[in-house]
Design a protein around this motif. Structure first.
Motif, PDB file in Angstrom:
ATOM      1  N   TYR A 223       0.829  -1.205   0.000  1.00  0.00           N
ATOM      2  CA  TYR A 223       0.000   0.000   0.000  1.00  0.00           C
ATOM      3  C   TYR A 223       0.867   1.260   0.000  1.00  0.00           C
ATOM      4  CZ  TYR A 223      -3.159   3.624   1.702  1.00  0.00           C
ATOM      5  OH  TYR A 223      -3.868   4.800   1.857  1.00  0.00           O
ATOM      6  N   LEU A 224       1.893   1.284   0.854  1.00  0.00           N
ATOM      7  CA  LEU A 224       2.776   2.455   0.908  1.00  0.00           C
ATOM      8  C   LEU A 224       3.451   2.692  -0.439  1.00  0.00           C
ATOM      9  CD1 LEU A 224       4.551   2.140   4.384  1.00  0.00           C
ATOM     10  CD2 LEU A 224       2.600   3.565   3.767  1.00  0.00           C
ATOM     11  N   HIS A 225       3.947   1.632  -1.046  1.00  0.00           N
ATOM     12  CA  HIS A 225       4.624   1.772  -2.332  1.00  0.00           C
ATOM     13  C   HIS A 225       3.661   2.237  -3.416  1.00  0.00           C
ATOM     14  CE1 HIS A 225       8.114  -1.140  -1.108  1.00  0.00           C
ATOM     15  NE2 HIS A 225       8.082  -0.022  -0.392  1.00  0.00           N
ATOM     16  N   CYS A 289      14.561  -1.021  -1.717  1.00  0.00           N
ATOM     17  CA  CYS A 289      15.306  -1.179  -0.463  1.00  0.00           C
ATOM     18  C   CYS A 289      14.377  -1.691   0.639  1.00  0.00           C
ATOM     19  CB  CYS A 289      15.978   0.130  -0.049  1.00  0.00           C
ATOM     20  SG  CYS A 289      14.849   1.435   0.500  1.00  0.00           S
ATOM     21  N   ASP A 290      13.091  -1.302   0.588  1.00  0.00           N
ATOM     22  CA  ASP A 290      12.110  -1.829   1.540  1.00  0.00           C
ATOM     23  C   ASP A 290      11.863  -3.319   1.317  1.00  0.00           C
ATOM     24  OD1 ASP A 290      11.772   0.647   2.704  1.00  0.00           O
ATOM     25  OD2 ASP A 290       9.839   1.072   1.750  1.00  0.00           O
ATOM     26  N   VAL A 291      11.886  -3.733   0.055  1.00  0.00           N
ATOM     27  CA  VAL A 291      11.660  -5.150  -0.269  1.00  0.00           C
ATOM     28  C   VAL A 291      12.776  -6.002   0.327  1.00  0.00           C
ATOM     29  CG1 VAL A 291      11.358  -6.841  -2.130  1.00  0.00           C
ATOM     30  CG2 VAL A 291      10.441  -4.516  -2.390  1.00  0.00           C
ATOM     31  N   GLU A 354       8.060  -6.846  -6.691  1.00  0.00           N
ATOM     32  CA  GLU A 354       7.266  -5.772  -6.102  1.00  0.00           C
ATOM     33  C   GLU A 354       6.480  -6.363  -4.931  1.00  0.00           C
ATOM     34  OE1 GLU A 354       7.416  -2.698  -6.841  1.00  0.00           O
ATOM     35  OE2 GLU A 354       8.468  -2.704  -8.774  1.00  0.00           O
ATOM     36  N   MET A 355       6.089  -5.507  -3.988  1.00  0.00           N
ATOM     37  CA  MET A 355       5.402  -6.022  -2.806  1.00  0.00           C
ATOM     38  C   MET A 355       4.021  -6.590  -3.121  1.00  0.00           C
ATOM     39  SD  MET A 355       7.502  -6.004  -0.367  1.00  0.00           S
ATOM     40  CE  MET A 355       6.285  -6.766   0.682  1.00  0.00           C
ATOM     41  N   ASP A 356       3.357  -6.093  -4.143  1.00  0.00           N
ATOM     42  CA  ASP A 356       2.063  -6.694  -4.482  1.00  0.00           C
ATOM     43  C   ASP A 356       2.231  -8.120  -5.012  1.00  0.00           C
ATOM     44  OD1 ASP A 356       3.258  -5.956  -6.848  1.00  0.00           O
ATOM     45  OD2 ASP A 356       1.475  -5.017  -7.709  1.00  0.00           O
ATOM     46  N   GLU A 357       3.377  -8.390  -5.665  1.00  0.00           N
ATOM     47  CA  GLU A 357       3.668  -9.754  -6.103  1.00  0.00           C
ATOM     48  C   GLU A 357       3.965 -10.643  -4.901  1.00  0.00           C
ATOM     49  OE1 GLU A 357       6.814 -12.300  -8.909  1.00  0.00           O
ATOM     50  OE2 GLU A 357       6.908 -10.097  -8.872  1.00  0.00           O
ATOM     51  N   VAL A 358       4.668 -10.081  -3.901  1.00  0.00           N
ATOM     52  CA  VAL A 358       4.941 -10.836  -2.679  1.00  0.00           C
ATOM     53  C   VAL A 358       3.635 -11.227  -1.998  1.00  0.00           C
ATOM     54  CG1 VAL A 358       5.978 -10.739  -0.373  1.00  0.00           C
ATOM     55  CG2 VAL A 358       7.205  -9.766  -2.327  1.00  0.00           C
ATOM     56  N   VAL A 359       2.675 -10.320  -1.977  1.00  0.00           N
ATOM     57  CA  VAL A 359       1.365 -10.620  -1.383  1.00  0.00           C
ATOM     58  C   VAL A 359       0.727 -11.809  -2.091  1.00  0.00           C
ATOM     59  CG1 VAL A 359      -0.991  -9.770  -1.063  1.00  0.00           C
ATOM     60  CG2 VAL A 359       0.950  -8.272  -0.553  1.00  0.00           C
ATOM     61  N   ARG A 360       0.753 -11.796  -3.402  1.00  0.00           N
ATOM     62  CA  ARG A 360       0.148 -12.905  -4.157  1.00  0.00           C
ATOM     63  C   ARG A 360       0.866 -14.224  -3.882  1.00  0.00           C
ATOM     64  NH1 ARG A 360       0.048  -8.819  -8.153  1.00  0.00           N
ATOM     65  NH2 ARG A 360       1.882  -9.710  -9.193  1.00  0.00           N
ATOM     66  N   MET A 361       2.193 -14.200  -3.793  1.00  0.00           N
ATOM     67  CA  MET A 361       2.949 -15.426  -3.520  1.00  0.00           C
ATOM     68  C   MET A 361       2.622 -15.978  -2.137  1.00  0.00           C
ATOM     69  SD  MET A 361       6.722 -14.880  -5.264  1.00  0.00           S
ATOM     70  CE  MET A 361       7.111 -13.334  -4.435  1.00  0.00           C
ATOM     71  N   LEU A 362       2.484 -15.105  -1.157  1.00  0.00           N
ATOM     72  CA  LEU A 362       2.171 -15.554   0.200  1.00  0.00           C
ATOM     73  C   LEU A 362       0.749 -16.095   0.291  1.00  0.00           C
ATOM     74  CD1 LEU A 362       3.831 -12.701   2.307  1.00  0.00           C
ATOM     75  CD2 LEU A 362       4.510 -15.107   2.293  1.00  0.00           C
ATOM     76  N   GLU A 363      -0.171 -15.460  -0.425  1.00  0.00           N
ATOM     77  CA  GLU A 363      -1.552 -15.939  -0.417  1.00  0.00           C
ATOM     78  C   GLU A 363      -1.664 -17.333  -1.018  1.00  0.00           C
ATOM     79  OE1 GLU A 363      -4.019 -11.691  -0.686  1.00  0.00           O
ATOM     80  OE2 GLU A 363      -3.465 -12.775  -2.525  1.00  0.00           O
ATOM     81  N   ALA A 364      -0.706 -17.697  -1.866  1.00  0.00           N
ATOM     82  CA  ALA A 364      -0.732 -19.013  -2.509  1.00  0.00           C
ATOM     83  C   ALA A 364      -0.064 -20.106  -1.678  1.00  0.00           C
ATOM     84  CB  ALA A 364      -0.049 -18.930  -3.881  1.00  0.00           C
ATOM     85  N   VAL A 365       0.586 -19.728  -0.568  1.00  0.00           N
ATOM     86  CA  VAL A 365       1.274 -20.715   0.274  1.00  0.00           C
ATOM     87  C   VAL A 365       0.248 -21.579   1.010  1.00  0.00           C
ATOM     88  CG1 VAL A 365       2.786 -21.044   2.269  1.00  0.00           C
ATOM     89  CG2 VAL A 365       3.331 -19.291   0.563  1.00  0.00           C
ATOM     90  N   ASP A 366       0.436 -22.903   0.957  1.00  0.00           N
ATOM     91  CA  ASP A 366      -0.457 -23.847   1.626  1.00  0.00           C
ATOM     92  C   ASP A 366       0.002 -24.043   3.069  1.00  0.00           C
ATOM     93  OD1 ASP A 366      -2.182 -25.817   2.402  1.00  0.00           O
ATOM     94  OD2 ASP A 366      -1.362 -27.385   1.101  1.00  0.00           O
ATOM     95  N   THR A 367      -0.835 -23.634   4.015  1.00  0.00           N
ATOM     96  CA  THR A 367      -0.485 -23.778   5.432  1.00  0.00           C
ATOM     97  C   THR A 367      -1.289 -24.872   6.119  1.00  0.00           C
ATOM     98  OG1 THR A 367      -2.120 -22.109   6.083  1.00  0.00           O
ATOM     99  CG2 THR A 367       0.103 -21.323   5.572  1.00  0.00           C
ATOM    100  N   SER A 368      -2.081 -25.610   5.361  1.00  0.00           N
ATOM    101  CA  SER A 368      -2.971 -26.605   5.955  1.00  0.00           C
ATOM    102  C   SER A 368      -2.233 -27.780   6.593  1.00  0.00           C
ATOM    103  CB  SER A 368      -3.952 -27.139   4.900  1.00  0.00           C
ATOM    104  OG  SER A 368      -3.248 -27.785   3.839  1.00  0.00           O
ATOM    105  N   LYS A 369      -1.008 -28.035   6.143  1.00  0.00           N
ATOM    106  CA  LYS A 369      -0.253 -29.179   6.673  1.00  0.00           C
ATOM    107  C   LYS A 369       0.920 -28.751   7.544  1.00  0.00           C
ATOM    108  CE  LYS A 369      -1.415 -32.121   2.726  1.00  0.00           C
ATOM    109  NZ  LYS A 369      -0.875 -32.955   1.617  1.00  0.00           N
ATOM    110  N   GLY A 370       0.860 -27.517   8.038  1.00  0.00           N
ATOM    111  CA  GLY A 370       1.975 -27.046   8.852  1.00  0.00           C
ATOM    112  C   GLY A 370       3.162 -26.752   7.961  1.00  0.00           C
ATOM    113  N   GLY A 371       4.328 -27.272   8.341  1.00  0.00           N
ATOM    114  CA  GLY A 371       5.512 -27.080   7.521  1.00  0.00           C
ATOM    115  C   GLY A 371       6.469 -26.046   8.049  1.00  0.00           C
ATOM    116  N   GLY A 372       6.183 -25.521   9.225  1.00  0.00           N
ATOM    117  CA  GLY A 372       7.075 -24.518   9.791  1.00  0.00           C
ATOM    118  C   GLY A 372       8.006 -25.109  10.813  1.00  0.00           C
TER     119      GLY A 372
END
Length: 391
Positions: A223-225, A289-291, A354-372
């Motif tokens: 949003y800031l960018h 530099c923020d990225v 770009e940060m909007d692309e980062v948002v899309r990549m994170l939204e696509a991450v599957d967290t249903s099986k843990g993995g952290g």
């Protein structure tokens, strides 16, 4: 003249001025003598110079405040000091103090900035910083996003602001110069993201929590960018959490509107360990530099640890530029998140997303099986690191 008389004469000031010219001043000096005399003698060691300095400072502040009030119209973002009350000191740094207070019955945080407080800034420097501050306030007041701290108001002078009578043990100014600038923002009760990560440095965070925190920060920066604002000091210490653990970007002390020409944005602004190589090297930079800093932040969120904890600031800065040093990604980190880290902290700014692309990549991450760092169904804790890092 005996020795005693000679010694006392060394402490005397001879004033040869008329009563009409000097009567007011003489009434304020502490000493002996008749005010009706053409010649009045005062002991220099009895003159309260400190009191006179304070009176002079007050008079100068009044003049400065009067000029501020009469030489320009009131801005829409300027606060009404009658509605502002400071409760207690939260923090005090080189160029300012942060207080908790209320504004129009709303809980707020109040940051007081004084660029001349250290005695090093010239009048020209202070004027330049004040002008830049005013420019940023004009932009900040228009920001409205759930992951950005809400701006309430500001002021270019604080002559009418009263400090709390009882402060904490931290050093804070007892009085304010009228040159001090004031920023009022919403109060966020959950503390900083860094404090939250420190509290979880041993048991770590569930992968769903990691991704949610990373998404909040990514959305705020995106949003800031989009508004052409470069934060320039992205780090977990500058991110706040509300009661629902929503991340809100804060501390716009060094943020600025992005210049059209990157060469107009130079200088090592930020915090070591989070600063991009081009910033550390004194090269022109832009919002990328923020990225880079964001990439370090999501590593920190995942690991609940400090990057480069075993290295000094000088070792870190030189190794980042010369040897492409980056934090060690744990073996248990899913590729979906590890790849985002690597892309964000790429040495070449143009290669970073770009940060909007980062948002899309994170939204696509599957967290249903843990993995952290906390595998699904297992006791919290991770052995990827041989020892606990961080404070």
């Amino acid at each position: 003249m005996d020795a005693k008389t000679s010694e006392e004469s060394n402490y005397l000031i001879r004033a040869k001025q008329s009563d009409n010219e000097n009567g007011d001043l003489m009434s304020k000096l502490k000493g002996k003598g008749s005010l009706s005399s053409k010649e009045v003698f005062y002991r220099a060691d009895k003159i309260d110079l400190k009191s006179l300095d304070l009176q002079l400072e007050k008079e100068l502040n009044k003049v400065w405040s009067k000029r501020l009030d009469t030489n320009r119209p009131k801005e829409e973002w300027e606060i009404d000091f009658s509605k502002l009350e400071l409760k207690h000191l939260v923090a005090h740094g080189t160029y300012g103090s942060v207080y908790r207070g209320t504004y129009d019955n709303q809980d707020v945080a109040v940051k007081l900035l004084d660029w001349g407080e250290d005695g090093m800034a010239t009048a020209a420097d202070s004027a330049s910083l004040r002008a830049a501050f005013q420019q940023e306030v004009v932009v900040w007041q228009k920001l409205h996003h759930p992951n950005v701290t809400k701006f309430v108001g500001a002021s270019m002078g604080t002559s009418n602001l009263k400090l709390p009578e009882k402060n904490s043990s931290q050093k804070a100014p007892r009085s304010l110069s009228s040159r001090v600038c004031c920023v009022v923002v919403e109060y966020i009760p959950g503390g900083t993201l860094k404090q939250f990560l420190i509290r979880n440095r041993r048991k770590k965070l569930a992968f769903k929590v990691v991704i949610q925190l990373a998404l909040d920060l990514a959305r705020g920066l995106s949003y800031l960018h989009s508004k052409k604002i470069v934060h320039r000091d992205v780090k977990t210490e500058n991110m706040l959490l509300d009661y629902e653990k929503t991340v809100k970007i804060a501390d716009f002390g060094v943020a600025r509107v992005e210049a059209q020409n990157p060469s107009d944005m130079t200088g090592a602004t930020g915090t070591y360990g989070y600063m991009a190589p081009e910033v550390l090297d004194g090269q022109p930079y832009d919002h990328k530099c923020d990225v880079y800093s964001y990439g370090i932040c999501i590593w920190e969120i995942y690991c609940c640890a400090m990057p480069y904890a075993e290295l000094s600031f000088s070792e870190v800065s030189s190794a980042i530029v010369a040897r492409n040093l980056r934090p060690q990604i744990p073996r248990c980190c899913p590729n979906s998140l590890a790849n985002i880290m690597k892309r964000c902290w790429d040495a070449i700014p143009e290669q970073r997303p770009e940060m909007d692309e980062v948002v899309r990549m994170l939204e696509a991450v599957d967290t249903s099986k843990g993995g952290g760092m906390i595998p699904e169904g297992e006791t919290p804790g991770c052995l990827c690191f041989g020892r606990a890092r961080g404070p």
